[in-house]
Design a protein around this motif. Sequence first.
Motif, PDB file in Angstrom:
ATOM      1  N   ASP A 244      52.937  41.797  29.352  1.00  0.00           N
ATOM      2  CA  ASP A 244      53.486  41.534  30.678  1.00  0.00           C
ATOM      3  C   ASP A 244      52.374  41.030  31.590  1.00  0.00           C
ATOM      4  O   ASP A 244      51.283  41.622  31.651  1.00  0.00           O
ATOM      5  N   PHE A 245      52.653  39.944  32.313  1.00  0.00           N
ATOM      6  CA  PHE A 245      51.623  39.353  33.161  1.00  0.00           C
ATOM      7  C   PHE A 245      51.198  40.294  34.278  1.00  0.00           C
ATOM      8  O   PHE A 245      50.004  40.416  34.588  1.00  0.00           O
ATOM      9  N   ARG A 246      52.148  40.954  34.897  1.00  0.00           N
ATOM     10  CA  ARG A 246      51.813  41.821  36.022  1.00  0.00           C
ATOM     11  C   ARG A 246      50.889  42.954  35.605  1.00  0.00           C
ATOM     12  O   ARG A 246      49.923  43.284  36.311  1.00  0.00           O
ATOM     13  N   LEU A 247      51.151  43.562  34.453  1.00  0.00           N
ATOM     14  CA  LEU A 247      50.288  44.641  33.977  1.00  0.00           C
ATOM     15  C   LEU A 247      48.905  44.117  33.627  1.00  0.00           C
ATOM     16  O   LEU A 247      47.884  44.763  33.930  1.00  0.00           O
ATOM     17  N   SER A 248      48.851  42.950  32.992  1.00  0.00           N
ATOM     18  CA  SER A 248      47.559  42.377  32.631  1.00  0.00           C
ATOM     19  C   SER A 248      46.760  42.014  33.875  1.00  0.00           C
ATOM     20  O   SER A 248      45.540  42.222  33.932  1.00  0.00           O
ATOM     21  N   TRP A 249      47.437  41.491  34.883  1.00  0.00           N
ATOM     22  CA  TRP A 249      46.747  41.129  36.122  1.00  0.00           C
ATOM     23  C   TRP A 249      46.223  42.365  36.848  1.00  0.00           C
ATOM     24  O   TRP A 249      45.088  42.361  37.352  1.00  0.00           O
ATOM     25  N   ARG A 250      47.028  43.405  36.919  1.00  0.00           N
ATOM     26  CA  ARG A 250      46.574  44.642  37.576  1.00  0.00           C
ATOM     27  C   ARG A 250      45.364  45.223  36.862  1.00  0.00           C
ATOM     28  O   ARG A 250      44.428  45.725  37.504  1.00  0.00           O
ATOM     29  N   SER A 251      45.359  45.157  35.553  1.00  0.00           N
ATOM     30  CA  SER A 251      44.209  45.648  34.800  1.00  0.00           C
ATOM     31  C   SER A 251      42.973  44.807  35.055  1.00  0.00           C
ATOM     32  O   SER A 251      41.859  45.324  35.163  1.00  0.00           O
ATOM     33  N   PHE A 252      43.176  43.510  35.192  1.00  0.00           N
ATOM     34  CA  PHE A 252      42.046  42.610  35.389  1.00  0.00           C
ATOM     35  C   PHE A 252      41.387  42.818  36.748  1.00  0.00           C
ATOM     36  O   PHE A 252      40.152  42.777  36.870  1.00  0.00           O
ATOM     37  N   VAL A 253      42.179  43.030  37.804  1.00  0.00           N
ATOM     38  CA  VAL A 253      41.626  43.163  39.160  1.00  0.00           C
ATOM     39  C   VAL A 253      41.406  44.614  39.550  1.00  0.00           C
ATOM     40  O   VAL A 253      41.113  44.899  40.712  1.00  0.00           O
ATOM     41  N   ALA A 254      41.548  45.536  38.603  1.00  0.00           N
ATOM     42  CA  ALA A 254      41.392  46.951  38.940  1.00  0.00           C
ATOM     43  C   ALA A 254      39.945  47.296  39.281  1.00  0.00           C
ATOM     44  O   ALA A 254      39.686  48.234  40.043  1.00  0.00           O
ATOM     45  N   ARG A 255      38.997  46.553  38.732  1.00  0.00           N
ATOM     46  CA  ARG A 255      37.590  46.849  38.959  1.00  0.00           C
ATOM     47  C   ARG A 255      37.119  46.291  40.293  1.00  0.00           C
ATOM     48  O   ARG A 255      37.457  45.155  40.659  1.00  0.00           O
ATOM     49  N   ALA A 256      36.314  47.074  40.996  1.00  0.00           N
ATOM     50  CA  ALA A 256      35.809  46.644  42.307  1.00  0.00           C
ATOM     51  C   ALA A 256      34.935  45.405  42.186  1.00  0.00           C
ATOM     52  O   ALA A 256      34.949  44.541  43.068  1.00  0.00           O
ATOM     53  N   THR A 257      34.173  45.294  41.103  1.00  0.00           N
ATOM     54  CA  THR A 257      33.320  44.122  40.902  1.00  0.00           C
ATOM     55  C   THR A 257      34.150  42.847  40.805  1.00  0.00           C
ATOM     56  O   THR A 257      33.794  41.809  41.379  1.00  0.00           O
ATOM     57  N   THR A 258      35.274  42.933  40.088  1.00  0.00           N
ATOM     58  CA  THR A 258      36.139  41.761  39.955  1.00  0.00           C
ATOM     59  C   THR A 258      36.711  41.345  41.306  1.00  0.00           C
ATOM     60  O   THR A 258      36.727  40.161  41.648  1.00  0.00           O
ATOM     61  N   ARG A 259      37.179  42.320  42.065  1.00  0.00           N
ATOM     62  CA  ARG A 259      37.762  41.993  43.364  1.00  0.00           C
ATOM     63  C   ARG A 259      36.726  41.371  44.296  1.00  0.00           C
ATOM     64  O   ARG A 259      37.005  40.390  44.994  1.00  0.00           O
ATOM     65  N   ARG A 260      35.522  41.938  44.336  1.00  0.00           N
ATOM     66  CA  ARG A 260      34.483  41.399  45.210  1.00  0.00           C
ATOM     67  C   ARG A 260      34.089  39.986  44.770  1.00  0.00           C
ATOM     68  O   ARG A 260      33.857  39.107  45.611  1.00  0.00           O
ATOM     69  N   MET A 261      34.027  39.773  43.470  1.00  0.00           N
ATOM     70  CA  MET A 261      33.697  38.442  42.976  1.00  0.00           C
ATOM     71  C   MET A 261      34.744  37.417  43.397  1.00  0.00           C
ATOM     72  O   MET A 261      34.416  36.309  43.839  1.00  0.00           O
ATOM     73  N   LEU A 262      36.026  37.789  43.283  1.00  0.00           N
ATOM     74  CA  LEU A 262      37.086  36.865  43.664  1.00  0.00           C
ATOM     75  C   LEU A 262      37.080  36.596  45.171  1.00  0.00           C
ATOM     76  O   LEU A 262      37.370  35.475  45.609  1.00  0.00           O
ATOM     77  N   VAL A 263      36.745  37.599  45.975  1.00  0.00           N
ATOM     78  CA  VAL A 263      36.629  37.385  47.424  1.00  0.00           C
ATOM     79  C   VAL A 263      35.506  36.399  47.722  1.00  0.00           C
ATOM     80  O   VAL A 263      35.650  35.489  48.551  1.00  0.00           O
ATOM     81  N   ALA A 264      34.373  36.565  47.040  1.00  0.00           N
ATOM     82  CA  ALA A 264      33.253  35.643  47.239  1.00  0.00           C
ATOM     83  C   ALA A 264      33.632  34.231  46.813  1.00  0.00           C
ATOM     84  O   ALA A 264      33.277  33.254  47.485  1.00  0.00           O
TER      85      ALA A 264
END
Length: 472
Positions: A244-264
């Motif tokens: 499921d895409f939604r579950l895979s996406w939530r797992s991918f952005v669950a890490r703080a490092t990933t979220r900060r990288m995407l914001v940058a």
Amino acid sequence: MRVGFSPDFWAKAGTRFLPFADVASAELPLSRLLRLSLFQVSVGMAAVLLTGTLNRVMIVELGMSASIVAAFVSLPLFFAPLRALIGFKSDHHQSALGWKRVPYIWFGTLLQFGGFALLPFALLVMSGGGHGPAYVGQIGAGISFLLVGAGMHTTQTAGLALATDLAAEEVRPRVVALLYVMLLIGMMASALIIGRLLVDFSPTRLVQIVQGVGALTLVLNIVALWKQEARNRSATAVRQDRPDFRLSWRSFVARATTRRMLVAVGLGAAAFSMQDVLLEPYGGQVLGLSVGATTLLTALWAMGMLTGFGYAARVLGRGADPYRLAGFGAAMGIAAFLCVLFAGPLHLVGLLAVGAAAIGLGGGLFSVGTLTAAMNISDEGHTGLALGAWGAVQASCGGAAIAVGALVRDVVASAGVERALGPELAGPSTSYAFVYGVEIILLLATIIVLGPLVRGAQNASSARFGLSEFPI
């Protein structure tokens, strides 16, 4: 006495001075990789035509509002948020033919070709060379831009994922970087050729160029796809436990490092992209440059970005921190925008050229740094999702920044004409200067967001943030 160099010397010199000399492997020879990279050349041609040549022609030659033109240029970005979904779907595509990436690349190619096939008729109507009111041509142009954008995003996302699948794990980031070098080569060559062809501008010549780009897109992508992906029916067979895409996406952005990288990535993309629709009009309206001369600014930008890609590949191969490299690119962008900012009041065409090249250099360093970081944090089997997420954030924020930048330019220019800002700021350069100032502020924010991610930071989760955390 024997004079010369040993074979070992030339082997070491190749990997030292050519950043991608060691990217090939027995499974993926360089000739095959370069042939695959032709899809990036077609995307580069489309990008130059849409964001470089056509936006200048519609604003200056056709006298259209910069806000309307920016809306056209931003239309392809409607599909940008879907890049993550496209990458995920190509990761788990189910097909009896046994292909995962090829169907997405092929249909993306058809969308690009369809958009370029329709665009010449829209341009003729808008320029008064056809039959019908101008708004019909504008609607047709909007549909054309939308089709080309959908094709570009689909083709590029699936193509990058295919290259990553074919490459060995240890060279995957370098393969992706090489493909972006080919994108810039396509942009640079296209800008030079189109600029040369438009020295004597006419609507008919412009239509011929658009038609040629559409036909060449189809040819290049067919050659790029030929016998690249092996058919594997077991991998694309219909399964009941499809992820499921939604579950895979939530797992991918669950890490703080990933979220900060995407914001940058979002902040940096907005900062570097806000001036995309304005750089050539700036040269035309403020410094009085011709169509061919302003198109060469795009070529200088592409050359700068190509240099950034090459330098980034070299230092990343030596183990450099991709986040620090991205921060250095943001700092380079600040210096570049200052050059462009002062080129108008000082009437220095050379300073504008330096600024255009430095924008490309900073953008190249930033893009490779954040792209490598995205590859490093991707999960196994989710390469398409990682590349799609990076591309979706970059393209979405960049497209929004293009529209906002043009709107701000129009608002400030209108206020200047009405003398609302005072007689000193009534000139045409004021509105452009305001946009470049906003971009500098966004780049400063990008550096701050990247700070805790830089290797060697005292504590990535610490609330204290000082000068030592800056990635420069």
